[in-house]
Design an enzyme around this catalytic site. Structure first.
Site, PDB file in Angstrom:
ATOM      1  CB  CYS A   4      -0.877  -0.538   1.325  1.00 26.09           C
ATOM      2  SG  CYS A   4      -1.748   1.348   0.972  1.00 26.09           S
ATOM      3  CG  HIS A  46      -4.560  -0.718   5.190  1.00 25.82           C
ATOM      4  ND1 HIS A  46      -3.923  -0.012   4.095  1.00 25.82           N
ATOM      5  CD2 HIS A  46      -5.228  -1.412   4.450  1.00 25.82           C
ATOM      6  CE1 HIS A  46      -4.172  -0.219   2.919  1.00 25.82           C
ATOM      7  NE2 HIS A  46      -5.179  -1.268   2.968  1.00 25.82           N
ATOM      8  CG  HIS A  98      -4.071   3.812   3.445  1.00 31.16           C
ATOM      9  ND1 HIS A  98      -3.116   3.334   4.297  1.00 31.16           N
ATOM     10  CD2 HIS A  98      -4.194   4.897   4.484  1.00 31.16           C
ATOM     11  CE1 HIS A  98      -2.747   3.521   5.843  1.00 31.16           C
ATOM     12  NE2 HIS A  98      -3.904   4.829   5.441  1.00 31.16           N
ATOM     13  CG  HIS A 100      -7.255   9.292   0.275  1.00 32.44           C
ATOM     14  ND1 HIS A 100      -7.278   8.206   0.642  1.00 32.44           N
ATOM     15  CD2 HIS A 100      -7.083   9.790  -0.178  1.00 32.44           C
ATOM     16  CE1 HIS A 100      -7.998   8.032  -1.210  1.00 32.44           C
ATOM     17  NE2 HIS A 100      -7.809   9.514  -1.297  1.00 32.44           N
TER      18      HIS A 100
HETATM   19  P1  5GP Z   1      -8.215   8.751  -4.777  1.00 31.30           P
HETATM   20  O1  5GP Z   1      -8.724   9.626  -5.819  1.00 31.30           O
HETATM   21  O2  5GP Z   1      -8.291   7.867  -3.818  1.00 31.30           O
HETATM   22  O3  5GP Z   1      -9.140  10.235  -3.792  1.00 31.30           O
HETATM   23  O4  5GP Z   1      -7.057   9.759  -3.976  1.00 31.30           O
HETATM   24  C1  5GP Z   1      -5.618   9.236  -4.162  1.00 31.30           C
HETATM   25  C2  5GP Z   1      -4.677  11.091  -4.628  1.00 31.30           C
HETATM   26  O5  5GP Z   1      -3.594  11.023  -3.779  1.00 31.30           O
HETATM   27  C3  5GP Z   1      -4.656  11.487  -5.332  1.00 31.30           C
HETATM   28  O6  5GP Z   1      -5.210  12.839  -4.654  1.00 31.30           O
HETATM   29  C4  5GP Z   1      -2.975  11.723  -5.753  1.00 31.30           C
HETATM   30  O7  5GP Z   1      -2.900  12.493  -6.730  1.00 31.30           O
HETATM   31  C5  5GP Z   1      -3.263  10.961  -4.269  1.00 31.30           C
HETATM   32  N1  5GP Z   1      -1.550  10.334  -4.686  1.00 31.30           N
HETATM   33  C6  5GP Z   1      -1.721   9.200  -5.305  1.00 31.30           C
HETATM   34  N2  5GP Z   1      -0.327   8.957  -4.939  1.00 31.30           N
HETATM   35  C7  5GP Z   1       1.074   9.796  -3.958  1.00 31.30           C
HETATM   36  C8  5GP Z   1       1.722   9.953  -3.796  1.00 31.30           C
HETATM   37  O8  5GP Z   1       2.715   8.616  -3.856  1.00 31.30           O
HETATM   38  N3  5GP Z   1       2.226  10.185  -2.951  1.00 31.30           N
HETATM   39  C9  5GP Z   1       1.633  11.935  -2.568  1.00 31.30           C
HETATM   40  N4  5GP Z   1       1.661  12.857  -1.998  1.00 31.30           N
HETATM   41  N5  5GP Z   1       0.372  12.025  -3.331  1.00 31.30           N
HETATM   42  C10 5GP Z   1      -0.160  10.308  -4.059  1.00 31.30           C
HETATM   43 ZN    ZN Z   2      -2.014   1.091   3.712  1.00 32.83          ZN
END
Ligand code: 5GP
Ligand code: ZN
Length: 113
Positions: A4, A46, A98, A100
């Site tokens: 993850c 997680h 995960h 967020h």
């Molecule tokens: P979701 O669409 O799952 O709600 O958002 C995932 C978010 O994680 C996206 O806004 C993406 O830009 C961010 N993200 C994905 N991989 C990484 C990473 O390796 N580092 C950081 N800082 N943000 C990430």
């Molecule tokens: Zn995780």
């Protein structure tokens, strides 16, 4: 969860721009910001989605919202307003499984609903 990406960020195995850390949660800047302020706040434990958090463990969700409130003040968007967003599951467009919460602010945001 060994595969993850956000667990790896929480464990500092992958670098990120951390803006808050405590025993339960960590916050870091989104790698692909959609606004001048775009921070992700995650539990260190997680959970794949919000739906996966057991009722007895939902306190961490409130804890995370307290962090968001403080970060919004610290990053200067509390007065103008900001959005707190959780994409829960595939239909909502969740990409990283995960739990967020996005803190997004610093510009006028288009209404979603
Ligand atoms: P979701 O669409 O799952 O709600 O958002 C995932 C978010 O994680 C996206 O806004 C993406 O830009 C961010 N993200 C994905 N991989 C990484 C990473 O390796 N580092 C950081 N800082 N943000 C990430
Ligand atoms: Zn995780």
């Amino acid at each position: 969860m060994s595969d993850c990406i956000f667990c790896k960020i929480a464990n500092r195995e992958i670098p990120s721009e951390v803006v808050h850390e405590d025993d339960q949660a960590i916050a870091f800047k989104d790698i692909n910001p959609v606004a001048p302020v775009h921070i992700l706040v995650i539990p260190k434990k997680h959970y794949a989605t919000l739906d996966a958090v057991p009722p007895a463990e939902l306190g961490v969700v409130g804890h995370i919202h307290g962090i968001i409130q403080q970060l919004a003040r610290d990053f200067g968007v509390a007065g103008g307003g900001y959005r707190v967003l959780n994409n829960c599951g595939p239909d909502a467009g969740q990409v990283v499984f995960h739990l967020h919460f996005h803190l997004i602010g610093g510009r006028t945001l288009t209404r979603l609903v």
